[in-house]
Design a protein around this motif. Structure first.
Motif, mmCIF file in Angstrom:
data_model
loop_
_atom_site.group_PDB
_atom_site.id
_atom_site.type_symbol
_atom_site.label_atom_id
_atom_site.label_comp_id
_atom_site.label_asym_id
_atom_site.label_seq_id
_atom_site.Cartn_x
_atom_site.Cartn_y
_atom_site.Cartn_z
ATOM 1 N N GLU A 1 1.045 -1.307 0.105
ATOM 2 C CA GLU A 1 0.077 0.016 -0.019
ATOM 3 C C GLU A 1 0.825 1.252 -0.063
ATOM 4 N N THR A 2 1.936 1.398 0.939
ATOM 5 C CA THR A 2 2.633 2.649 0.725
ATOM 6 C C THR A 2 3.235 3.155 -0.549
ATOM 7 N N PRO A 3 3.958 2.285 -1.305
ATOM 8 C CA PRO A 3 4.465 2.593 -2.691
ATOM 9 C C PRO A 3 3.279 2.700 -3.486
ATOM 10 N N GLY A 4 2.355 1.681 -3.356
ATOM 11 C CA GLY A 4 0.999 1.758 -4.134
ATOM 12 C C GLY A 4 0.426 2.763 -4.519
ATOM 13 N N PHE A 5 0.075 3.590 -3.337
ATOM 14 C CA PHE A 5 -0.546 4.770 -3.051
ATOM 15 C C PHE A 5 -0.037 5.889 -3.374
ATOM 16 N N GLY A 6 1.597 5.608 -3.244
ATOM 17 C CA GLY A 6 2.469 6.919 -3.865
ATOM 18 C C GLY A 6 2.301 7.096 -5.228
ATOM 19 N N VAL A 7 2.543 5.538 -5.820
ATOM 20 C CA VAL A 7 2.399 5.628 -7.557
ATOM 21 C C VAL A 7 0.919 5.977 -8.113
ATOM 22 N N TYR A 8 -0.072 5.728 -7.352
ATOM 23 C CA TYR A 8 -1.466 6.106 -7.849
ATOM 24 C C TYR A 8 -1.391 7.754 -7.918
ATOM 25 N N PHE A 9 -1.199 8.240 -6.554
ATOM 26 C CA PHE A 9 -1.360 9.788 -6.827
ATOM 27 C C PHE A 9 -0.239 10.441 -7.565
ATOM 28 N N LEU A 10 0.700 9.860 -7.877
ATOM 29 C CA LEU A 10 2.011 10.700 -8.603
ATOM 30 C C LEU A 10 1.384 10.565 -9.831
ATOM 31 N N SER A 11 0.728 9.406 -10.424
ATOM 32 C CA SER A 11 0.488 9.048 -11.710
ATOM 33 C C SER A 11 -0.513 9.971 -12.136
ATOM 34 N N TYR A 12 -1.608 9.892 -11.171
ATOM 35 C CA TYR A 12 -2.833 10.754 -11.424
ATOM 36 C C TYR A 12 -2.520 12.177 -11.528
ATOM 37 N N ASP A 13 -1.711 12.712 -10.845
ATOM 38 C CA ASP A 13 -1.428 14.049 -10.982
ATOM 39 C C ASP A 13 -0.546 14.466 -12.231
ATOM 40 N N VAL A 14 0.404 13.459 -12.569
ATOM 41 C CA VAL A 14 0.992 13.682 -13.974
ATOM 42 C C VAL A 14 -0.049 13.550 -15.232
ATOM 43 N N LEU A 15 -0.821 12.483 -14.918
ATOM 44 C CA LEU A 15 -1.903 12.439 -16.035
ATOM 45 C C LEU A 15 -2.645 13.546 -16.299
ATOM 46 N N THR A 16 -3.327 13.842 -15.057
ATOM 47 C CA THR A 16 -4.388 15.113 -15.035
ATOM 48 C C THR A 16 -3.644 16.450 -15.512
ATOM 49 N N ARG A 17 -2.594 16.532 -15.095
ATOM 50 C CA ARG A 17 -1.892 17.904 -16.012
ATOM 51 C C ARG A 17 -1.805 17.686 -17.246
ATOM 52 N N ALA A 18 -1.113 16.533 -17.906
ATOM 53 C CA ALA A 18 -0.897 16.275 -19.107
ATOM 54 C C ALA A 18 -2.209 16.325 -19.907
ATOM 55 N N LEU A 19 -3.207 15.819 -19.705
ATOM 56 C CA LEU A 19 -4.654 15.904 -20.112
ATOM 57 C C LEU A 19 -5.195 17.119 -19.887
ATOM 58 N N GLY A 20 -4.800 18.065 -19.387
ATOM 59 C CA GLY A 20 -5.412 19.264 -19.080
ATOM 60 C C GLY A 20 -6.887 19.262 -18.249
ATOM 61 N N CYS A 21 -6.907 18.557 -17.238
ATOM 62 C CA CYS A 21 -8.093 18.352 -16.422
ATOM 63 C C CYS A 21 -8.184 19.443 -15.617
ATOM 64 N N GLU A 22 -8.658 20.758 -16.044
ATOM 65 C CA GLU A 22 -8.935 21.710 -15.303
ATOM 66 C C GLU A 22 -10.632 21.917 -15.307
ATOM 67 N N PRO A 23 -11.109 22.400 -14.271
ATOM 68 C CA PRO A 23 -12.504 22.973 -14.139
ATOM 69 C C PRO A 23 -13.128 23.403 -15.395
ATOM 70 N N GLY A 24 -14.030 23.041 -16.081
ATOM 71 C CA GLY A 24 -14.667 23.695 -17.328
ATOM 72 C C GLY A 24 -13.975 23.098 -18.564
ATOM 73 N N ALA A 25 -12.885 22.381 -18.486
ATOM 74 C CA ALA A 25 -12.239 21.923 -19.540
ATOM 75 C C ALA A 25 -13.086 21.059 -20.614
ATOM 76 N N PRO A 26 -12.919 20.980 -21.871
ATOM 77 C CA PRO A 26 -13.741 20.173 -22.491
ATOM 78 C C PRO A 26 -13.457 18.693 -22.364
ATOM 79 N N LEU A 27 -14.481 17.855 -22.182
ATOM 80 C CA LEU A 27 -14.257 16.428 -22.171
ATOM 81 C C LEU A 27 -13.712 16.007 -20.705
ATOM 82 N N LEU A 28 -13.896 16.799 -19.722
ATOM 83 C CA LEU A 28 -13.394 16.757 -18.502
ATOM 84 C C LEU A 28 -13.554 15.062 -17.894
ATOM 85 N N VAL A 29 -14.693 14.849 -17.947
ATOM 86 C CA VAL A 29 -15.134 13.384 -17.472
ATOM 87 C C VAL A 29 -14.337 12.210 -18.174
ATOM 88 N N PRO A 30 -14.333 12.370 -19.265
ATOM 89 C CA PRO A 30 -13.567 11.176 -20.050
ATOM 90 C C PRO A 30 -12.237 11.206 -19.834
#
Length: 287
Positions: free
Chosen positions: A161-190
């Protein structure tokens, strides 16, 4: 904060309902005998359980993760958010550290919960049932083995769990930044669904061999005398008997589960926040 917590709990429930059948298959494949395997693979395991135990067989042990869900979400979202604020800057490294801290602390609930789930999932059809449910299972283990028995597999759970959750939040942060997941962005849910599903998959891939050891340690002694003296002994015996492939047993069903579970969790959180906060799509602030 309270709204984010409630939305996270709702998302967690959705994730458990979607993913539990895959988890049951994963556990049975992980702990089956190498000499006399009961299942030939993921699909055969699914078919066998449904044929012998009905669809409800896939949901054995469901009560345990649902019971622990509220507490686990409270710990994960609360600790991750507070740790990130204490670190002072929202960066990928700090996301990993905050996620790892959250993963480590929630093991206090996660380990007993998964112990009960594993024991219930391994109760086959026809045989006398040792446990009537999650609480009865934990109470039975506590009476026979004490607090140490209830926390069996804690070390391997921490290692997962310790490294697993670290990888999860790290990868989610990197991916949301790369995909432009800002409030109001087009196709935010997908985009959120894609980021969450991919992050869950990467998290499982990073720690899966430890999960195999955890399942074996928590199931040890259920069908005969205990075999393993600890994590290292379990890894050594498993590798000696079955080779390196033993550490990938059940991986297919886990990855099949990882993406939709995380997608369902994030979608539910988003919808709950969207309805609660009125018009406009709300992005989960805790993830």
């Amino acid at each position: 904060m309270a709204l984010d917590f409630l939305a996270g709990c709702a998302g967690g429930v959705a994730g458990v309902l979607v993913g539990h059948p895959f988890d049951t298959v994963k556990v049975r494949l992980q702990v089956q005998s190498a000499e006399k395997p009961q299942y030939r693979g993921t699909l055969h395991c699914f078919q066998s359980i449904i044929k012998q135990e009905s669809v409800l067989g896939l949901y054995k042990g469901l009560g345990s993760p649902l019971l622990g869900l509220t507490f686990i979400n409270a710990l994960v979202f609360g600790v991750q958010g507070n740790t990130l604020r204490a670190l002072g800057r929202d960066s990928p490294l700090n996301q990993f550290v905050a996620g790892a801290a959250a993963g480590a602390i929630q093991c206090v609930i996660c380990c007993p919960m998964e112990l009960a789930k594993t024991r219930l999932q391994l109760q086959g059809p026809g045989a006398p049932r040792a446990y009537r449910g999650s609480l009865h299972c934990l109470a039975h283990i506590y009476r026979r083995e004490g607090l140490r028995g209830v926390n069996r597999g804690m070390a391997s759970t921490l290692l997962r769990e310790t490294p697993g959750f670290g990888v999860y939040f790290l990868s989610y942060d990197v991916l949301t930044r790369a995909l432009g997941c800002e409030p109001g962005a087009p196709l935010l849910v997908p985009k959120l669904l894609l980021a969450g599903g991919a992050s869950g998959t990467l998290s499982w891939l990073s720690t899966y061999p430890v999960d195999v050891l955890k399942s074996r340690l928590q199931a040890d002694g259920l069908r005969g005398a205990p075999r393993y003296g600890g994590i290292a002994d379990c890894a050594r015996q498993s590798y000696r008997a079955e080779g390196w492939r033993v550490f990938t047993r059940g991986l297919a069903s886990t990855l099949l589960r990882a993406f939709p579970v995380n997608a369902a969790t994030l979608a539910t959180v988003t919808v709950v926040l969207s309805y609660a906060r009125g018009p406009g799509l709300a992005q989960p602030s805790s993830l």
